[in-house]
Design a protein around this motif. Structure first.
Motif, short mmCIF file in Angstrom:
data_model
loop_
_atom_site.label_atom_id
_atom_site.label_comp_id
_atom_site.label_asym_id
_atom_site.label_seq_id
_atom_site.Cartn_x
_atom_site.Cartn_y
_atom_site.Cartn_z
N PHE A 256 0.80 -1.23 0.00
CA PHE A 256 0.00 0.00 0.00
C PHE A 256 0.84 1.28 0.00
O PHE A 256 0.33 2.34 -0.39
CB PHE A 256 -0.94 0.00 1.21
CG PHE A 256 -2.03 -1.04 1.11
CD1 PHE A 256 -3.16 -0.79 0.34
CD2 PHE A 256 -1.93 -2.24 1.78
CE1 PHE A 256 -4.18 -1.74 0.25
CE2 PHE A 256 -2.94 -3.20 1.70
CZ PHE A 256 -4.06 -2.95 0.92
N TYR A 257 2.10 1.21 0.45
CA TYR A 257 2.93 2.43 0.53
C TYR A 257 4.32 2.14 -0.02
O TYR A 257 5.33 2.35 0.66
CB TYR A 257 3.03 2.90 1.99
CG TYR A 257 1.68 2.94 2.69
CD1 TYR A 257 0.76 3.96 2.42
CD2 TYR A 257 1.31 1.94 3.58
CE1 TYR A 257 -0.48 3.98 3.04
CE2 TYR A 257 0.07 1.95 4.20
CZ TYR A 257 -0.82 2.97 3.93
OH TYR A 257 -2.05 2.97 4.53
N PRO A 258 4.40 1.69 -1.27
CA PRO A 258 5.70 1.22 -1.79
C PRO A 258 6.75 2.32 -1.93
O PRO A 258 7.95 2.04 -1.89
CB PRO A 258 5.33 0.63 -3.16
CG PRO A 258 4.06 1.33 -3.55
CD PRO A 258 3.33 1.55 -2.26
N THR A 259 6.34 3.58 -2.09
CA THR A 259 7.31 4.65 -2.32
C THR A 259 7.61 5.47 -1.08
O THR A 259 8.42 6.41 -1.14
CB THR A 259 6.79 5.60 -3.43
OG1 THR A 259 5.58 6.23 -2.99
CG2 THR A 259 6.52 4.83 -4.72
N VAL A 260 6.99 5.15 0.05
CA VAL A 260 7.18 5.94 1.27
C VAL A 260 8.50 5.54 1.95
O VAL A 260 8.81 4.35 2.09
CB VAL A 260 6.00 5.74 2.24
CG1 VAL A 260 6.26 6.47 3.56
CG2 VAL A 260 4.71 6.24 1.60
#
Length: 314
Positions: A256-260
């Protein structure tokens, strides 16, 4: 022969909103921990606790709040500390302006009345929503903590942001005042845990990074904040150490938050809301998890079975 030293009188704490879900747990825990508790709410608690004084109060009325924090005939003549939980508890329950006006007015009235009554120990319910919930926009990093500026996304969280700013200035006006805002995660108790885990519909729990707090641990956090020797303004995230999911947290974060940005490693089902500051400064360590709910239910049922066995033995 010298007389024995008398035991110190218990501290008297007023708990606004003490009839609510978190409030009931706080009232019970404080009473069991030796505090003399006064419950201030529009309605009495559906789960009354022996020895707790109830006073009906409308927090939107400053005069009522001031009286309740100073003296009520036949009940008490002073208050030592305040726990402010009273509020409309979530967005969407009433129109936005109504919610904001009610909650901010109630907080101002409690903060100002406490100041007028020379009460210098105030703990109140802030909210995880200030972290950017619902996370329709990604958080700046994971796990999230108290270090980045608040990001209110609703009238409810905007009111909480105003509460925190008010508290900051109340402590600036009185350098001896302690005001601690507890940013509670989604409050749960045993009645909620039969629905856990949420792995079939994880998207329903992305709004707060799959986090929660057991009401009894929320109550522990309140007591530790009241009893701490901190002075001034502080805020703390209060969340369980685990998520509402069985899926490993790292897997959920990647999905859900691959680039965070990852600022700390998460293991197993560790929470993405960090309560490290509360642990370090308040000594807060959660004791309850939905994962042990079944064990607790079994233990609660066990004494009845033991009693039946004892009767049969006689």
């Amino acid at each position: 022969m010298s007389s024995p030293t008398p035991s110190p009188a218990p501290q008297r704490v007023a708990v606004t909103g003490g009839s609510g879900k978190l409030g009931r747990a706080v009232v019970r825990h404080l009473a069991e921990s030796g505090w003399e508790v006064v419950l201030l709410d529009r309605v009495p608690s559906p789960d009354p606790v022996d020895g707790v004084t109830y006073v009906q109060v409308d927090l939107a009325d400053y005069g009522q709040v001031l009286q309740a924090l100073t003296h009520v005939d036949d009940r008490y003549d002073s208050i030592d500390a305040v726990v402010h939980l009273g509020a409309i508890p979530a967005p969407g329950l009433v129109p936005n302006a109504t919610l904001f006006t009610n909650n901010v007015t109630a907080s101002y009235n409690v903060f100002a009345a406490a100041r007028a009554a020379h009460i210098r120990n105030v703990v109140w319910a802030s909210s995880e929503t200030l972290l950017g919930i619902p996370f329709d926009l990604d958080p700046p990093y994971l796990p999230v903590d108290e270090e980045y500026a608040v990001r209110p996304e609703s009238s409810y969280s905007l009111g909480k942001a105003v509460d925190e700013e008010m508290a900051r200035h109340f402590t600036r006006w009185d350098r001896q005042l302690k005001m601690i805002g507890l940013r509670f995660s989604n409050v749960m108790d045993d009645g909620d845990y039969s629905e856990f885990p949420w792995d079939d519909t994880p998207e329903k729990k992305t709004f707060n990074l799959f986090s929660y707090i057991d009401a009894r641990d929320g109550a522990q956090a309140v007591r530790r904040a009241l009893e701490s020797d901190l002075v001034g303004y502080e805020t703390f995230i209060i969340a369980a150490t685990d998520t509402v999911m069985a899926t490993p947290t790292a897997v959920l974060a990647e999905q859900f938050y691959p680039t965070v940005e990852r600022r700390a490693a998460v293991e197993g089902t560790d929470s993405l809301l960090s309560s490290d500051k509360a642990r370090d400064l308040l000594g807060f360590v959660p004791e309850y998890s939905w994962r042990t709910w079944g064990d607790r239910v079994g233990k609660q049922e066990a004494p009845a079975d033991d009693q039946d066995d004892a009767v049969d033995a006689r």
